[in-house]
Design a protein around this motif. Structure first.
Motif, PDB file in Angstrom:
ATOM      1  N   LEU A 248       0.634  -1.116   0.074  1.00 53.05           N
ATOM      2  CA  LEU A 248       0.033  -0.073  -0.008  1.00 53.05           C
ATOM      3  C   LEU A 248       0.898   1.114  -0.108  1.00 53.05           C
ATOM      4  CD1 LEU A 248      -2.770  -0.912   2.586  1.00 53.05           C
ATOM      5  CD2 LEU A 248      -3.004  -0.834   0.212  1.00 53.05           C
ATOM      6  N   SER A 249       0.481   2.350  -0.388  1.00 56.85           N
ATOM      7  CA  SER A 249       1.017   3.607  -0.273  1.00 56.85           C
ATOM      8  C   SER A 249       1.165   4.064   1.244  1.00 56.85           C
ATOM      9  CB  SER A 249       0.449   4.755  -0.989  1.00 56.85           C
ATOM     10  OG  SER A 249      -0.855   4.915  -0.617  1.00 56.85           O
ATOM     11  N   VAL A 250       2.123   4.689   1.711  1.00 56.44           N
ATOM     12  CA  VAL A 250       1.987   5.109   2.906  1.00 56.44           C
ATOM     13  C   VAL A 250       0.976   6.010   3.390  1.00 56.44           C
ATOM     14  CG1 VAL A 250       3.413   6.580   4.652  1.00 56.44           C
ATOM     15  CG2 VAL A 250       4.532   5.196   2.922  1.00 56.44           C
ATOM     16  N   ASP A 251       0.276   6.687   2.626  1.00 57.63           N
ATOM     17  CA  ASP A 251      -0.607   7.777   2.854  1.00 57.63           C
ATOM     18  C   ASP A 251      -1.807   6.597   2.964  1.00 57.63           C
ATOM     19  OD1 ASP A 251      -2.184  10.052   3.195  1.00 57.63           O
ATOM     20  OD2 ASP A 251      -3.102   9.602   1.228  1.00 57.63           O
ATOM     21  N   ASN A 252      -2.155   5.643   2.064  1.00 54.86           N
ATOM     22  CA  ASN A 252      -3.298   4.753   2.086  1.00 54.86           C
ATOM     23  C   ASN A 252      -3.132   3.970   3.433  1.00 54.86           C
ATOM     24  OD1 ASN A 252      -4.285   5.889  -0.077  1.00 54.86           O
ATOM     25  ND2 ASN A 252      -4.399   3.968  -1.309  1.00 54.86           N
ATOM     26  N   LEU A 253      -1.775   3.282   3.813  1.00 54.73           N
ATOM     27  CA  LEU A 253      -1.575   2.469   5.045  1.00 54.73           C
ATOM     28  C   LEU A 253      -2.055   3.171   6.439  1.00 54.73           C
ATOM     29  CD1 LEU A 253      -1.051   0.043   6.530  1.00 54.73           C
ATOM     30  CD2 LEU A 253       1.476   0.862   6.437  1.00 54.73           C
ATOM     31  N   GLU A 254      -1.646   4.735   6.381  1.00 53.37           N
ATOM     32  CA  GLU A 254      -2.012   5.564   7.406  1.00 53.37           C
ATOM     33  C   GLU A 254      -3.585   5.882   7.598  1.00 53.37           C
ATOM     34  OE1 GLU A 254      -0.206   9.301   9.820  1.00 53.37           O
ATOM     35  OE2 GLU A 254       0.454   8.739   7.955  1.00 53.37           O
ATOM     36  N   GLN A 255      -4.118   6.126   6.378  1.00 51.94           N
ATOM     37  CA  GLN A 255      -5.617   6.192   6.490  1.00 51.94           C
ATOM     38  C   GLN A 255      -6.252   4.833   7.021  1.00 51.94           C
ATOM     39  OE1 GLN A 255      -7.480   8.742   3.291  1.00 51.94           O
ATOM     40  NE2 GLN A 255      -5.602   8.786   2.612  1.00 51.94           N
ATOM     41  N   LEU A 256      -6.104   3.862   6.214  1.00 46.39           N
ATOM     42  CA  LEU A 256      -6.669   2.737   6.843  1.00 46.39           C
ATOM     43  C   LEU A 256      -6.379   2.446   8.108  1.00 46.39           C
ATOM     44  CD1 LEU A 256      -7.764  -0.340   6.203  1.00 46.39           C
ATOM     45  CD2 LEU A 256      -5.462  -1.048   5.850  1.00 46.39           C
ATOM     46  N   ALA A 257      -5.147   2.666   8.842  1.00 46.79           N
ATOM     47  CA  ALA A 257      -5.073   2.234  10.302  1.00 46.79           C
ATOM     48  C   ALA A 257      -5.615   3.279  10.798  1.00 46.79           C
ATOM     49  CB  ALA A 257      -3.406   2.502  10.641  1.00 46.79           C
ATOM     50  N   GLN A 258      -5.844   4.595  10.404  1.00 49.06           N
ATOM     51  CA  GLN A 258      -6.806   5.334  11.386  1.00 49.06           C
ATOM     52  C   GLN A 258      -8.190   5.146  11.631  1.00 49.06           C
ATOM     53  OE1 GLN A 258      -6.101   8.153  13.011  1.00 49.06           O
ATOM     54  NE2 GLN A 258      -4.106   9.071  12.477  1.00 49.06           N
ATOM     55  N   ARG A 259      -8.752   4.513  10.467  1.00 44.66           N
ATOM     56  CA  ARG A 259      -9.937   4.006  10.224  1.00 44.66           C
ATOM     57  C   ARG A 259     -10.298   2.731  11.289  1.00 44.66           C
ATOM     58  NH1 ARG A 259     -13.269   6.365   6.160  1.00 44.66           N
ATOM     59  NH2 ARG A 259     -12.192   7.760   4.754  1.00 44.66           N
ATOM     60  N   VAL A 260      -9.264   2.019  11.186  1.00 42.43           N
ATOM     61  CA  VAL A 260      -9.176   0.831  12.070  1.00 42.43           C
ATOM     62  C   VAL A 260      -9.189   1.151  13.405  1.00 42.43           C
ATOM     63  CG1 VAL A 260      -8.112  -1.604  12.663  1.00 42.43           C
ATOM     64  CG2 VAL A 260      -8.463  -0.828  10.158  1.00 42.43           C
ATOM     65  N   ALA A 261      -8.258   2.048  13.842  1.00 43.54           N
ATOM     66  CA  ALA A 261      -8.291   2.574  15.243  1.00 43.54           C
ATOM     67  C   ALA A 261      -9.658   3.150  15.864  1.00 43.54           C
ATOM     68  CB  ALA A 261      -7.052   3.572  15.330  1.00 43.54           C
ATOM     69  N   LYS A 262     -10.196   4.048  14.896  1.00 46.61           N
ATOM     70  CA  LYS A 262     -11.379   4.552  15.264  1.00 46.61           C
ATOM     71  C   LYS A 262     -12.525   3.440  15.481  1.00 46.61           C
ATOM     72  CE  LYS A 262     -10.409   9.162  13.139  1.00 46.61           C
ATOM     73  NZ  LYS A 262     -10.639   9.893  12.253  1.00 46.61           N
ATOM     74  N   ARG A 263     -12.434   2.424  14.499  1.00 44.12           N
ATOM     75  CA  ARG A 263     -13.456   1.336  14.754  1.00 44.12           C
ATOM     76  C   ARG A 263     -13.362   0.553  16.132  1.00 44.12           C
ATOM     77  NH1 ARG A 263     -13.655  -4.349  11.313  1.00 44.12           N
ATOM     78  NH2 ARG A 263     -15.775  -4.822  11.714  1.00 44.12           N
ATOM     79  N   ILE A 264     -12.089   0.237  16.382  1.00 47.07           N
ATOM     80  CA  ILE A 264     -11.723  -0.309  17.592  1.00 47.07           C
ATOM     81  C   ILE A 264     -12.282   0.551  18.772  1.00 47.07           C
ATOM     82  CG2 ILE A 264      -9.870  -1.000  19.226  1.00 47.07           C
ATOM     83  CD1 ILE A 264      -8.223  -1.457  16.705  1.00 47.07           C
TER      84      ILE A 264
END
Length: 201
Positions: free
Chosen positions: A29-45
């Motif tokens: 993944l691009s760094v930006d997409n990975l960071e956005q993905l991780a942010q969304r997962v963290a918020k889901r948690i």
């Protein structure tokens, strides 16, 4: 052969599926997409709404639906928070597992922003893993075996492959066992009420 132990895995081994997902998906993944993905997962948690369409968009370049990527990031963030893994150690360890330095830095930024909230969420949920939410009688003539009752059990946050999921189970129980089960549940309720009354006295 020396087997690596990882702090973010509770000083244990990293599961093979997490390692495979880091190498095959997260690293690509691009760094930006990975960071956005991780942010969304963290918020889901932490209990916020989760948009699957957005996840598919972020991961479409390397995977069809992004579910395994979400599961991998979920595992990494929750375990790093659970075991109080510092961002420095977390970054070093996921680089050892094959995540590029810039990608690891992005994951560390997300961990730094959300670790405290994730840790509190884990504490709040500690006593709600595998919690029975509801029981429904779905006995059906012709489908349920004779002398049995069919029950639908809904379980909140059942651990499935190490991840909490809401699940539904259909079980057949002999009618004779139903009576014994009911008696045991009444006994358990009475015992709990006694403890509750002692604490409030």
């Amino acid at each position: 052969m020396v087997v690596e132990k990882f702090r973010f895995c509770g000083d244990g081994d990293c599961p093979d599926w997490v390692l495979a997902e880091i190498i095959s998906t997260l690293s690509n993944l691009s760094v930006d997409n990975l960071e956005q993905l991780a942010q969304r997962v963290a918020k889901r948690i932490n209990g916020e709404q989760f948009e699957e369409a957005a996840i598919r968009s972020l991961t479409s370049s390397v995977t069809d639906d992004g579910k395994t990527a979400v599961a991998c990031v979920h595992y990494m963030l929750t375990n790093a928070a659970r075991y109080s893994c510092t961002e420095t150690i977390f970054g070093e360890e996921i680089q050892q597992l094959g995540l590029p330095k810039e990608h690891a830095a992005a994951m560390c930024r997300v961990l730094q922003s959300h670790a405290t909230a994730i840790r509190q969420k884990l504490i709040d949920k500690a006593f709600r893993i595998n919690e029975l939410q509801s029981v429904r009688n779905v006995t059906s003539l012709g489908e349920t075996p004779s002398n049995c009752a069919t029950l639908e059990l809904k379980i909140s946050q059942e651990l499935v492959d190490g991840l909490p999921k809401d699940t539904t189970h259909i079980v057949n129980i002999e009618c004779a066992q139903m009576g014994a089960l009911l008696d045991e549940m009444k006994l358990a309720r009475d015992i709990l009420l006694k403890y509750e009354n002692k604490e409030s006295a």
